[in-house]
Scaffold this active site. Structure first.
Site, PDB file in Angstrom:
ATOM      1  N   LEU A  33       0.816  -1.217   0.000  1.00  0.00           N
ATOM      2  CA  LEU A  33       0.000   0.000   0.000  1.00  0.00           C
ATOM      3  C   LEU A  33       0.853   1.272   0.000  1.00  0.00           C
ATOM      4  O   LEU A  33       1.916   1.321   0.611  1.00  0.00           O
ATOM      5  CB  LEU A  33      -0.913  -0.002   1.237  1.00  0.00           C
ATOM      6  CG  LEU A  33      -1.841  -1.208   1.356  1.00  0.00           C
ATOM      7  CD1 LEU A  33      -2.713  -1.088   2.608  1.00  0.00           C
ATOM      8  CD2 LEU A  33      -2.725  -1.367   0.117  1.00  0.00           C
ATOM      9  N   HIS A  34       0.355   2.289  -0.698  1.00  0.00           N
ATOM     10  CA  HIS A  34       0.990   3.604  -0.713  1.00  0.00           C
ATOM     11  C   HIS A  34      -0.108   4.655  -0.558  1.00  0.00           C
ATOM     12  O   HIS A  34      -1.294   4.306  -0.403  1.00  0.00           O
ATOM     13  CB  HIS A  34       1.806   3.797  -1.999  1.00  0.00           C
ATOM     14  CG  HIS A  34       1.042   3.478  -3.260  1.00  0.00           C
ATOM     15  ND1 HIS A  34      -0.041   4.220  -3.678  1.00  0.00           N
ATOM     16  CD2 HIS A  34       1.176   2.476  -4.160  1.00  0.00           C
ATOM     17  CE1 HIS A  34      -0.516   3.712  -4.796  1.00  0.00           C
ATOM     18  NE2 HIS A  34       0.203   2.636  -5.112  1.00  0.00           N
ATOM     19  N   HIS A  37      -3.440   4.232  -2.401  1.00  0.00           N
ATOM     20  CA  HIS A  37      -4.422   3.330  -1.778  1.00  0.00           C
ATOM     21  C   HIS A  37      -5.064   4.013  -0.564  1.00  0.00           C
ATOM     22  O   HIS A  37      -6.274   3.898  -0.344  1.00  0.00           O
ATOM     23  CB  HIS A  37      -3.738   2.051  -1.275  1.00  0.00           C
ATOM     24  CG  HIS A  37      -3.116   1.217  -2.343  1.00  0.00           C
ATOM     25  ND1 HIS A  37      -1.756   1.057  -2.468  1.00  0.00           N
ATOM     26  CD2 HIS A  37      -3.669   0.474  -3.333  1.00  0.00           C
ATOM     27  CE1 HIS A  37      -1.499   0.244  -3.482  1.00  0.00           C
ATOM     28  NE2 HIS A  37      -2.634  -0.111  -4.029  1.00  0.00           N
ATOM     29  N   ASP A 150      -5.527   3.591 -12.867  1.00  0.00           N
ATOM     30  CA  ASP A 150      -5.889   2.484 -13.764  1.00  0.00           C
ATOM     31  C   ASP A 150      -7.198   2.864 -14.443  1.00  0.00           C
ATOM     32  O   ASP A 150      -8.262   2.294 -14.165  1.00  0.00           O
ATOM     33  CB  ASP A 150      -6.046   1.189 -12.961  1.00  0.00           C
ATOM     34  CG  ASP A 150      -4.741   0.769 -12.334  1.00  0.00           C
ATOM     35  OD1 ASP A 150      -3.853   0.353 -13.087  1.00  0.00           O
ATOM     36  OD2 ASP A 150      -4.588   0.893 -11.114  1.00  0.00           O
ATOM     37  N   ARG A 187       4.652  -0.583  -8.065  1.00  0.00           N
ATOM     38  CA  ARG A 187       5.780  -0.993  -8.908  1.00  0.00           C
ATOM     39  C   ARG A 187       6.906   0.044  -8.917  1.00  0.00           C
ATOM     40  O   ARG A 187       7.993  -0.252  -9.412  1.00  0.00           O
ATOM     41  CB  ARG A 187       5.305  -1.268 -10.336  1.00  0.00           C
ATOM     42  CG  ARG A 187       4.444  -2.517 -10.428  1.00  0.00           C
ATOM     43  CD  ARG A 187       4.177  -2.955 -11.854  1.00  0.00           C
ATOM     44  NE  ARG A 187       3.580  -4.273 -11.923  1.00  0.00           N
ATOM     45  CZ  ARG A 187       2.267  -4.516 -12.009  1.00  0.00           C
ATOM     46  NH1 ARG A 187       1.413  -3.511 -12.081  1.00  0.00           N
ATOM     47  NH2 ARG A 187       1.816  -5.751 -12.043  1.00  0.00           N
TER      48      ARG A 187
END
Ligand code: PAF
Length: 281
Positions: A33-34, A37, A150, A187
């Site tokens: 998580l970052h 999120h 996304d 990523r």
């Protein structure tokens, strides 16, 4: 904060909360998580009585040569972060729990799932829509929160929910960026310092498009050509796609007079990154 590892326990816990009349929000994640999120979790907390977060690195959305086994798994840290945000429930099933042997049923949004990332990642969106459908059935959320980063995923999930009459509201939250513009992504942790520096050109190319659009340019071809010129100055960045599309159908548009989504994917080293901006009229 309750942690459920089985479908049975999660389903029962969520049913009980909904029977109490609570509005249940779901934030589906693959963990690592970052702040992106956490912004979804905060949105869920502000709009719902109880919030569930799923943490599941979903094998069906990874291609055979992709980073499924390498994908960062940081459950203890994730749990601490979610606890601090006041999350009520974590759903963290195993692969065997979600995909028992012999599972052969998939959900596909025909026609949208092969656009943008779906073109270079065949089967990716089928894996996403399948797992998200399963999560919706298990958790039965009133609202589910997804990130605009996304953008294709969000469009495809909106379409799936509409076409299959799923009783869930979809909320899409803005991209969260590092101070230098890089879109937050699990990523990003794969990038070395030099690659991270190169990756900034992705956001810069999108900002240039926004600037040209602000100055009145409406031709997609011209906007894309300018962005590709900028990207060509960075040989360590290999473009996968750079497209200007309708944000709902994901079809390319020649002209952005009615607004559009500018979306890109590129490899920096072996790391595939995505980013996008809306062009709003
Ligand atoms: O966006 C993601 O992290 C994943 O695609 C999702 C929605 C959690 C499904 O695995």
């Amino acid at each position: 904060m309750k942690i459920c590892k089985t479908i049975h326990n999660m389903h029962a816990a969520c049913r009980a909360l909904r029977h109490e009349g609570k509005r249940l929000g779901l934030v589906p994640t693959m963990g690592a998580l970052h702040e992106g999120h956490l912004s979804l979790v905060r949105a869920a907390n502000s709009q719902c009585d109880v919030v569930a977060v799923s943490i599941f690195v979903n094998p069906t959305q990874f291609g055979p040569n992709e980073d499924f086994s390498r994908y960062p798994r940081t459950f203890d840290r994730d749990r601490e972060l979610l606890d601090k945000e006041g999350v009520d429930l974590i759903f963290a099933p195993s692969v065997e729990e979600m995909y028992p042997q012999g599972a052969i049923t998939y959900v596909t949004v025909e026609g949208l799932s092969d656009k943008l990332c779906g073109k270079s990642r065949p089967g990716h969106f089928r894996g996403v829509t399948t797992v998200v459908s399963k999560l919706f059935h298990i958790i039965e959320p009133d609202v589910a929160f997804f990130g605009q980063k996304d953008a294709a995923q969000a469009a495809i999930i909106r379409r799936m929910v509409r076409d299959l009459n799923m009783p869930v509201e979809i909320v899409v939250c803005p991209i969260v960026r590092e101070p230098d513009g890089l879109a937050m992504s699990s990523r990003n942790s794969y990038l070395d310092p030099q690659q991270r520096q190169s990756a900034l050109v992705l956001h810069r190319s999108l900002m240039r498009i926004r600037e040209l659009f602000g100055n009145g340019e409406r031709s997609s071809a011209k906007l894309i050509a300018t962005a590709k010129e900028i990207l060509a100055g960075w040989p360590s960045v290999r473009l996968d796609y750079f497209e200007i599309v309708n944000p709902d159908t994901l079809e390319s548009v020649d002209n952005v007079s009615h607004g559009a989504l500018v979306a890109l994917a590129a490899f920096v080293g072996s790391t595939r990154l995505i980013d996008n901006i809306p062009l709003n009229v």
